[in-house]
Structures are given as structure tokens and as C-alpha cells.
Design an enzyme around this catalytic site. Structure first.
Site, mmCIF file in Angstrom:
data_model
loop_
_atom_site.group_PDB
_atom_site.id
_atom_site.type_symbol
_atom_site.label_atom_id
_atom_site.label_comp_id
_atom_site.label_asym_id
_atom_site.label_seq_id
_atom_site.Cartn_x
_atom_site.Cartn_y
_atom_site.Cartn_z
ATOM 1 N N HIS A 14 -0.331 -4.836 6.286
ATOM 2 C CA HIS A 14 -1.388 -4.855 5.271
ATOM 3 C C HIS A 14 -2.660 -4.236 5.850
ATOM 4 C CE1 HIS A 14 -2.898 -6.782 1.419
ATOM 5 N NE2 HIS A 14 -4.008 -6.297 1.970
ATOM 6 N N HIS A 16 -5.576 -1.180 4.827
ATOM 7 C CA HIS A 16 -6.119 -0.203 3.885
ATOM 8 C C HIS A 16 -6.697 0.995 4.636
ATOM 9 C CE1 HIS A 16 -5.923 -2.617 0.124
ATOM 10 N NE2 HIS A 16 -5.951 -3.637 0.984
ATOM 11 N N HIS A 208 -1.092 -7.372 -4.256
ATOM 12 C CA HIS A 208 -2.176 -8.301 -3.952
ATOM 13 C C HIS A 208 -2.154 -9.420 -4.989
ATOM 14 C CE1 HIS A 208 -3.722 -4.967 -1.524
ATOM 15 N NE2 HIS A 208 -4.696 -5.752 -1.072
ATOM 16 N N GLU A 211 -5.072 -14.010 -3.732
ATOM 17 C CA GLU A 211 -6.339 -13.875 -3.007
ATOM 18 C C GLU A 211 -7.455 -14.108 -4.011
ATOM 19 O OE1 GLU A 211 -8.703 -10.598 -0.232
ATOM 20 O OE2 GLU A 211 -7.434 -9.915 -1.883
ATOM 21 N N HIS A 232 -1.673 -11.336 0.843
ATOM 22 C CA HIS A 232 -2.489 -12.548 0.931
ATOM 23 C C HIS A 232 -1.694 -13.759 0.427
ATOM 24 C CE1 HIS A 232 -5.847 -10.028 2.067
ATOM 25 N NE2 HIS A 232 -5.653 -9.294 0.980
ATOM 26 N N ASP A 290 -6.167 -6.025 7.333
ATOM 27 C CA ASP A 290 -6.667 -5.715 5.998
ATOM 28 C C ASP A 290 -7.555 -4.460 6.011
ATOM 29 O OD1 ASP A 290 -7.032 -5.925 3.291
ATOM 30 O OD2 ASP A 290 -8.065 -7.849 3.324
#
Length: 348
Positions: A14, A16, A208, A211, A232, A290
């Protein structure tokens, strides 16, 4: 596929791409393009593109609103950030990672130059090229996930098409991200249809969920959108029946410890984090950073964080790393080789 580097063993799922951009690169690209930023030095720019204290998820989006316009529409910058991410990950001892991003968010040309704005497909090709060159130069395995965005259902169908088109060129799956939850809203229907199409076409899926919003978002992701992993997922614990079902089914949760505190996704009481329950129950989850530049973190810091705050020991962290390898979206034969590599380096 090249042999895995014996000096690297960590796996990250995970991550980005646009949340991992070096501040130095951001400043250099802005200067080259003649774009203004809220600061003129790296040190002064960092507070504008990062979070150093716990806040709200909207604070995270503020950082992206500053950095995305600098990168959007710039062919060289898009390829560069993908390439540099490989170097940064290699320095962390990462052997395999999946970088996720929305190509549409990187298509806008803000320089005013005509005819040079890349299409979404061209953005994917630029990222693929950067990851491939970085993989070669830094002896690392890098793949990518394409993110549909909850606020833009009009992009979702094309995202599935791009996943299929570039499945042999490094794109291994589809994600759904964004700020708005969209649960049971008409705007969410195109996302559901897109993920159902993705399943039918054999495109891997992570979403996702849990979260922002409650456990109903997780259930929708799994039941209606056929998610294979959950990004998450912390609020799945608000529905004990759902949690027990997913735990039994082996659903993989992509846990991002530092960001979960920084965005307010979970309470700041270290003793109450959902990941501690996951660990106690033997649930299937792994650790990721993340948005490492936004949250001023790294996979190394994440491991240190869970040791110091949650009492995770080296054996558990090794198990979580192996969970990540087993949950990756590589083809089965390549996944088996990655799992064997991680097992060999971690030992019994």
C-alpha cells in the site's frame, strides 16, 4: 522476471506514488516549469506537503493539492517520480512493491503549452517506463495499481480498460481511493460496475475501505465489488460478525500504522489500535507506509513504530512481511518465487 536481490526482503503493498515524491524533486520540477510553490527551499516546503502532527484526513488532501499540480501534465516529472521511488524503496531493503496512483490526476497540463498534455494511457506508459528502468537499475521488483477515485465515477470504466491493456507491462491491479465514501449513493454505482467488470476480466482488486466510513463500506467492497484486499480496513471491527467472517476467509488488510494516526482514521490511544486486535487474532494483514513523504515515514519507520507502540516483535513483523508477499498481485508463479525468497531470507 529477474532474480530477486538477496540483500532485500521487504514487501510493501500500500504505497501511493504521488505521496512518495521527493520534496527536492517537487521543487526542481516547479522551478523548471515556472510554477509557484508556497516556499522556495526544501526545508520550508516540507510543512506544506506533509503532516507532522495528527490531524484529519482533509489535512492530507491539502498536501496533495499542493504537490499534484506541479507534476500533472509533465512527461519527464511523471517518469522521474516512478524511477526515484524504486531507488528510495531499494534503500529501504524492499525487494517488491506495488505503487498505486490515478493516471487521470496526472494528465492536466498547467504550463499552458498546447498539445503536450499526456492522456491517461500515456501517463500509465510513463510510470511503467520509470518503474521498469528503476527496477533494472536498483535490482528491485516494482509493479503498479491504478486508482479509481470515488469523486470521479466517470473515470472508473476507463481504469479497468487500462488495467487490462497494460497487464503485461507492470500494471497488476485496480484500486478505489478518494475522500468521499460514496456508500449507497448513485455516484457509487459506476465504481461497483467497474469492479464487477474487473473481476470478470481477471483484474486484481483492492479497495480503500474502513479508513473513512464504517464497516458497511468494507462489506460493500467485499460483497459487491469483490475486493481481494482491503486498504486500511480499521473500522471493520465495528461489526464483529463481518470481521469474523473476513478473518475466516483470510481477507488481507493493508495496514498503514503512521498514517492511521496522522489522518485520524483511528483514535490516538496506542493500546486500542485495530491492528493490535488483528495481531492477537491472527488475522491476515501487512504493514505499509501509505504516503511516505506526506507522513514523513518509511517502511523502516513503520516497523520501528509498531515495535515501540504496539509491542510487535521481530517474529510477528516477519510474519506480516510474508503475509504481504502472499497477498501481492503478481502472477501465481512469480508470487511463489517471491514468497520463497522472503521465507529463505527470514528463516524458519
Amino acid at each position: 522476471m529477474a532474480e530477486f536481490d538477496p540483500s532485500k526482503k521487504w514487501v510493501e503493498l500500500h504505497l501511493h506514488l504521488d505521496g512518495a515524491v521527493r520534496t527536492e524533486t517537487l521543487l526542481e520540477v516547479a522551478r523548471r516549469r515556472g510554477l509557484s510553490l508556497p516556499a522556495d527551499t526544501v526545508d520550508d516546503l516540507v510543512p506544506h506537503v506533509s503532516m507532522n502532527n495528527p490531524g484529519h484526513i482533509d489535512d492530507m488532501f491539502h498536501a496533495f493539492h499542493t504537490l499534484i499540480p506541479v507534476l500533472s501534465g509533465d512527461h519527464a516529472a511523471i517518469r522521474r517520480i516512478a524511477y526515484e521511488l524504486c531507488e528510495d524503496q531499494a534503500q529501504q531493503g524492499v525487494v517488491y512493491f506495488e505503487a498505486r496512483y490515478c493516471p487521470h490526476l496526472l494528465t492536466s497540463n498547467l504550463t499552458g503549452e498546447s498539445g503536450d498534455d499526456p492522456t491517461a494511457a500515456e501517463v500509465v506508459e510513463l510510470v511503467n517506463a520509470g518503474l521498469q528502468q528503476g527496477s533494472k537499475d536498483y535490482n528491485i521488483q516494482a509493479r503498479s495499481l491504478l486508482c479509481a477515485i470515488r469523486e470521479h465515477p466517470e473515470w472508473s470504466h476507463e481504469m479497468v480498460e487500462l488495467c487490462g491493456k497494460y497487464s503485461s507491462d507492470g500494471v497488476v491491479g485496480l484500486d478505489l481511493a478518494g475522500g468521499k465514501v460514496g456508500y449507497k449513493e448513485d455516484a457509487n454505482l459506476p465504481h461497483i460496475k467497474a469492479f464487477q467488470d474487473a473481476q470478470r476480466l481477471g483484474v486484481h482488486r483492492t479497495i480503500h475501505a474502513g479508513e473513512v466510513g464504517g464497516p458497511e463500506i468494507v462489506e460493500e467492497a467485499v460483497t459487491e465489488m469483490h475486493a481481494e484486499r482491503i486498504g486500511h480496513g480499521y473500522h471493520v471491527l465495528d461489526d464483529e460478525d463481518l470481521y469474523q467472517r473476513l478473518k475466516k476467509e483470510g481477507m488481507h488488510f493493508e495496514v498503514c500504522p503512521v498514517s492511521s494516526y496522522m489522518t485520524g482514521a483511528v483514535q490516538t490511544d496506542f493500546k486500542q489500535h485495530p491492528a493490535k486486535r488483528f495481531a492477537q487474532d491472527g488475522a491476515n494483514f501487512s504493514l505499509s507506509s501509505d504516503d511516505p513523504r506526506v507522513f514523513l515515514t518509511s517502511l523502516t519507520r513503520e516497523r520501528k513504530f509498531v515495535k515501540e507502540n504496539w509491542g510487535f516483535d521481530d517474529a510477528l513483523i516477519s510474519t506480516l512481511n510474508l503475509n504481504a508477499a502472499r497477498a501481492c498481485f503478481l502472477p501465481e508463479a512469480d508470487k511463489a518465487r517471491l514468497v520463497s525468497h522472503v521465507q529463505m531470507l527470514q528463516g524458519p
